[in-house]
Write an enzyme that holds these catalytic residues in place. Structure first.
Site, PDB file in Angstrom:
ATOM      1  CD1 TRP A  89       0.750  -0.631   2.945  1.00  0.00           C
ATOM      2  CD2 TRP A  89      -1.342  -0.003   3.514  1.00  0.00           C
ATOM      3  NE1 TRP A  89       0.733  -0.580   4.420  1.00  0.00           N
ATOM      4  CE2 TRP A  89      -0.360  -0.002   4.727  1.00  0.00           C
ATOM      5  CE3 TRP A  89      -2.566   0.567   3.849  1.00  0.00           C
ATOM      6  CZ2 TRP A  89      -0.889   0.153   6.335  1.00  0.00           C
ATOM      7  CZ3 TRP A  89      -3.066   0.872   5.244  1.00  0.00           C
ATOM      8  CH2 TRP A  89      -2.147   0.501   6.313  1.00  0.00           C
ATOM      9  CG  HIS A 107      -7.765  22.471  -8.844  1.00  0.00           C
ATOM     10  ND1 HIS A 107      -9.107  22.703  -9.561  1.00  0.00           N
ATOM     11  CD2 HIS A 107      -8.062  22.702  -7.469  1.00  0.00           C
ATOM     12  CE1 HIS A 107      -9.782  23.186  -8.571  1.00  0.00           C
ATOM     13  NE2 HIS A 107      -9.237  23.123  -7.303  1.00  0.00           N
ATOM     14  CG  HIS A 109      -8.756  18.679 -11.756  1.00  0.00           C
ATOM     15  ND1 HIS A 109      -7.929  19.132 -12.636  1.00  0.00           N
ATOM     16  CD2 HIS A 109      -9.355  19.800 -11.540  1.00  0.00           C
ATOM     17  CE1 HIS A 109      -7.778  20.438 -12.926  1.00  0.00           C
ATOM     18  NE2 HIS A 109      -8.878  21.083 -12.185  1.00  0.00           N
ATOM     19  CG  HIS A 128     -11.528  26.356  -8.274  1.00  0.00           C
ATOM     20  ND1 HIS A 128     -10.304  26.210  -7.698  1.00  0.00           N
ATOM     21  CD2 HIS A 128     -11.146  26.215  -9.711  1.00  0.00           C
ATOM     22  CE1 HIS A 128      -9.157  26.478  -8.569  1.00  0.00           C
ATOM     23  NE2 HIS A 128     -10.097  26.431  -9.644  1.00  0.00           N
ATOM     24  CG  HIS A 177     -11.958  28.841 -13.789  1.00  0.00           C
ATOM     25  ND1 HIS A 177     -11.095  28.593 -14.998  1.00  0.00           N
ATOM     26  CD2 HIS A 177     -11.479  27.889 -13.061  1.00  0.00           C
ATOM     27  CE1 HIS A 177     -10.433  27.505 -14.931  1.00  0.00           C
ATOM     28  NE2 HIS A 177     -10.621  26.961 -13.714  1.00  0.00           N
TER      29      HIS A 177
HETATM   30 MN    MN Z   1      -9.381  23.135 -11.772  1.00  0.00          MN
END
Ligand code: MN
Length: 255
Positions: free
Chosen positions: A59, A67, A71, A77, A205
């Protein structure tokens, strides 16, 4: 309907297309100019591998920016969405929906700064019908072919990065007028490389996240999707308070 879906998957009448880029130390990440803080990439740290540290198990831990790689951008954001959902609060109804794929890879091959316009979307609608409510617009640019190389992917020179994106008016239209819930791209972010100089800066955005809509970046294999008729799924980690998360993005496509 789910019995039919399960049977269709088992019998190969529905194909699953993996839209996700691999996560590793070489996964490209965005590079912001001074004085802004940059994000770490993805790194694995081995805990044990069938050895003294854990004889029967392998593991790792990992570190990653939210980001990084393929993603999900949650509304919080961006400053315009600061009072809206974080990534753990995004309703799953928004993370799954019908996909439309607009292919501008030929235009982008001729001009890496190509910007998607409202006219492009109108032309798509006249051929394929209206954009679907609750759907995702996936923007095919051919940029996924560069996704294994940081320099090619960011395509920066002395004037900054040159990667395709979306016009300011088109971003505003998608946010405020269209019935879509999200916008997916093959590039490192949903805005163009030169969008730092737009008004407002980074309009995709600014407008989409401010309208409680979503973005997904660094998609792969959009060339395998039809213009309409696919079902898009993006599953981000449920990070409490998170602004986004690496996600597994996929599409169900009629075979
Ligand atoms: Mn992003």
């Amino acid at each position: 309907v789910l019995v039919v879906l399960a049977r269709s998957l088992a019998e190969g009448r529905i194909r699953i297309v993996d839209l996700t880029q691999p996560l590793s130390e070489s996964t490209p990440i965005i590079q912001l100019p001074e004085p802004f803080v940059n994000t770490p990439g993805f790194n694995l740290h081995e805990l044990s591998r069938y050895d003294d540290r854990g004889p029967a198990w392998y593991w790792n831990s990992f570190e990653s920016g939210e980001h990084t790689g393929t993603h999900f951008d949650a509304p919080i954001h961006w400053v315009t969405g600061r009072n809206l959902h974080d990534v753990s609060q995004v309703p799953l109804e928004g993370a799954i929906g019908p996909a439309v794929v607009i292919d501008k890879s030929a235009e982008v091959a001729a001009d890496p700064d190509y910007l998607l316009t409202i006219d492009d979307i109108r032309a798509f609608e006249s051929e394929h019908g209206q954009l679907p409510g609750g759907g995702w617009l996936l923007y095919r640019t051919g940029w996924d072919a560069r996704a294994q190389d940081q320099a090619e992917f960011l395509n920066a020179n002395e004037t900054g990065p040159h990667t395709p994106g979306i016009e300011t008016g088109c971003a505003r239209w998608l946010a405020e007028e269209s019935p879509l819930v999200g916008f997916g791209v093959e590039t490192v972010g949903t805005d163009a490389g030169v969008a730092h100089s737009f008004d407002p800066a980074f309009p995709c955005h600014h407008f989409l996240l401010g309208a409680n809509k979503y973005g997904v970046t660094q998609l792969a294999n959009l060339a395998q999707l039809p213009p309409t008729g696919a079902l898009f799924v993006a599953a981000p980690l449920k990070i409490e308070g998170g602004s986004g998360s690496p996600c597994r993005a996929l599409a169900l496509v009629p075979a």
